[in-house]
Design a protein around this motif. Sequence first.
Motif, short mmCIF file in Angstrom:
data_model
loop_
_atom_site.label_atom_id
_atom_site.label_comp_id
_atom_site.label_asym_id
_atom_site.label_seq_id
_atom_site.Cartn_x
_atom_site.Cartn_y
_atom_site.Cartn_z
N GLU A 121 0.84 -1.20 0.00
CA GLU A 121 0.00 0.00 0.00
C GLU A 121 0.87 1.25 0.00
O GLU A 121 1.91 1.28 0.64
CB GLU A 121 -0.85 0.05 1.26
CG GLU A 121 -2.09 -0.76 1.25
CD GLU A 121 -2.86 -0.53 2.54
OE1 GLU A 121 -3.24 0.63 2.81
OE2 GLU A 121 -3.05 -1.52 3.26
N VAL A 122 0.40 2.28 -0.69
CA VAL A 122 1.04 3.60 -0.64
C VAL A 122 0.14 4.48 0.22
O VAL A 122 -1.03 4.69 -0.11
CB VAL A 122 1.23 4.20 -2.04
CG1 VAL A 122 1.80 5.60 -1.96
CG2 VAL A 122 2.12 3.31 -2.89
N THR A 123 0.67 4.97 1.35
CA THR A 123 -0.13 5.74 2.31
C THR A 123 0.03 7.25 2.17
O THR A 123 -0.65 7.99 2.87
CB THR A 123 0.23 5.32 3.75
OG1 THR A 123 1.62 5.53 3.95
CG2 THR A 123 -0.12 3.86 3.99
N ASP A 124 0.89 7.68 1.28
CA ASP A 124 1.12 9.12 1.09
C ASP A 124 -0.11 9.75 0.45
O ASP A 124 -0.49 9.38 -0.67
CB ASP A 124 2.34 9.32 0.19
CG ASP A 124 2.71 10.78 0.00
OD1 ASP A 124 2.04 11.66 0.58
OD2 ASP A 124 3.68 11.04 -0.73
N PRO A 125 -0.78 10.71 1.13
CA PRO A 125 -1.99 11.32 0.56
C PRO A 125 -1.72 12.15 -0.69
O PRO A 125 -2.63 12.38 -1.49
CB PRO A 125 -2.53 12.19 1.70
CG PRO A 125 -1.41 12.37 2.64
CD PRO A 125 -0.47 11.23 2.45
N GLN A 126 -0.48 12.59 -0.90
CA GLN A 126 -0.13 13.38 -2.08
C GLN A 126 0.10 12.50 -3.32
O GLN A 126 0.14 13.01 -4.43
CB GLN A 126 1.13 14.20 -1.80
CG GLN A 126 1.01 15.14 -0.65
CD GLN A 126 -0.01 16.23 -0.91
OE1 GLN A 126 -0.13 16.72 -2.01
NE2 GLN A 126 -0.78 16.57 0.12
N ASP A 127 0.27 11.21 -3.11
CA ASP A 127 0.58 10.29 -4.20
C ASP A 127 -0.70 9.61 -4.68
O ASP A 127 -1.39 8.96 -3.90
CB ASP A 127 1.60 9.25 -3.71
CG ASP A 127 2.21 8.45 -4.84
OD1 ASP A 127 1.68 8.49 -5.97
OD2 ASP A 127 3.22 7.78 -4.59
N PRO A 128 -1.04 9.70 -5.97
CA PRO A 128 -2.24 9.06 -6.46
C PRO A 128 -2.10 7.54 -6.65
O PRO A 128 -3.08 6.86 -6.93
CB PRO A 128 -2.48 9.74 -7.82
CG PRO A 128 -1.12 10.14 -8.26
CD PRO A 128 -0.36 10.49 -6.99
N THR A 129 -0.90 7.04 -6.47
CA THR A 129 -0.66 5.60 -6.63
C THR A 129 -1.24 4.85 -5.44
O THR A 129 -0.81 5.08 -4.31
CB THR A 129 0.85 5.32 -6.73
OG1 THR A 129 1.40 6.14 -7.75
CG2 THR A 129 1.13 3.87 -7.04
N PRO A 130 -2.20 3.93 -5.66
CA PRO A 130 -2.80 3.23 -4.53
C PRO A 130 -1.91 2.15 -3.93
O PRO A 130 -1.94 1.89 -2.73
CB PRO A 130 -4.08 2.63 -5.11
CG PRO A 130 -3.79 2.48 -6.57
CD PRO A 130 -2.85 3.59 -6.92
N TYR A 131 -1.12 1.49 -4.77
CA TYR A 131 -0.25 0.41 -4.27
C TYR A 131 0.87 0.15 -5.26
O TYR A 131 0.83 0.59 -6.41
CB TYR A 131 -1.04 -0.88 -4.02
CG TYR A 131 -1.70 -1.47 -5.24
CD1 TYR A 131 -1.01 -2.38 -6.06
CD2 TYR A 131 -3.01 -1.16 -5.59
CE1 TYR A 131 -1.62 -2.92 -7.18
CE2 TYR A 131 -3.61 -1.70 -6.70
CZ TYR A 131 -2.91 -2.58 -7.50
OH TYR A 131 -3.50 -3.12 -8.60
N LEU A 132 1.87 -0.58 -4.79
CA LEU A 132 2.97 -1.06 -5.63
C LEU A 132 2.79 -2.55 -5.81
O LEU A 132 2.53 -3.27 -4.85
CB LEU A 132 4.32 -0.81 -4.95
CG LEU A 132 4.61 0.56 -4.38
CD1 LEU A 132 5.91 0.52 -3.60
CD2 LEU A 132 4.68 1.57 -5.48
N TYR A 133 2.92 -3.02 -7.03
CA TYR A 133 2.91 -4.45 -7.32
C TYR A 133 4.33 -4.79 -7.76
O TYR A 133 4.80 -4.29 -8.78
CB TYR A 133 1.91 -4.79 -8.43
CG TYR A 133 1.94 -6.24 -8.87
CD1 TYR A 133 1.02 -7.14 -8.36
CD2 TYR A 133 2.88 -6.70 -9.78
CE1 TYR A 133 1.04 -8.47 -8.75
CE2 TYR A 133 2.91 -8.02 -10.16
CZ TYR A 133 1.99 -8.90 -9.66
OH TYR A 133 2.01 -10.22 -10.04
N LEU A 134 5.02 -5.61 -6.98
CA LEU A 134 6.41 -5.94 -7.27
C LEU A 134 6.55 -7.44 -7.50
O LEU A 134 6.35 -8.22 -6.57
CB LEU A 134 7.31 -5.50 -6.11
CG LEU A 134 7.19 -4.05 -5.67
CD1 LEU A 134 7.97 -3.82 -4.40
CD2 LEU A 134 7.65 -3.12 -6.78
#
Length: 152
Positions: A121-134
């Motif tokens: 999960e990406v928790t930064d409210p400024q970042d529109p990316t919901p999650y990283l898939y690696l």
Amino acid sequence: MQLSAAPYEERLTAPRTWWLISFLVGVSMALVLLPFGTLPMLGGLAGGTAVAAVAASSYGSVRIRVVGDSLIAGEAKIPLAALGEAEVLDAEEARAWRTYKADPRAFLLLRAYIPTALRVEVTDPQDPTPYLYLSTREPERLAKALRTETSA
């Protein structure tokens, strides 16, 4: 001052079959150039194999690292403070998250030849990316490294 080793580092190398395909591309080039003589045929074999091998190597040379307070996945560098919970995905779940469950805004470091993955999960409210898939061969170890570095 001695630098500490990264708690996690993985290179997502191309599978062995890709090297066989690289050689077969060289054979194909040799066959195309066969009517022009032996020297052009050998040049086609060497050149076609080399070009295909460079392409396979460059695609398969991406790295995932946890260094200091950052996750470096390919060209992306994400601060660990901006990351939330990590979810280990088995082969079936990973396929679901890269197909019908996928969000087009997500950051995907996708290698289809690697069956397992980690979703963070990406928790930064400024970042529109919901999650990283690696895509990773060792998702449990990567999740542990992220937890360890975040709590430190």
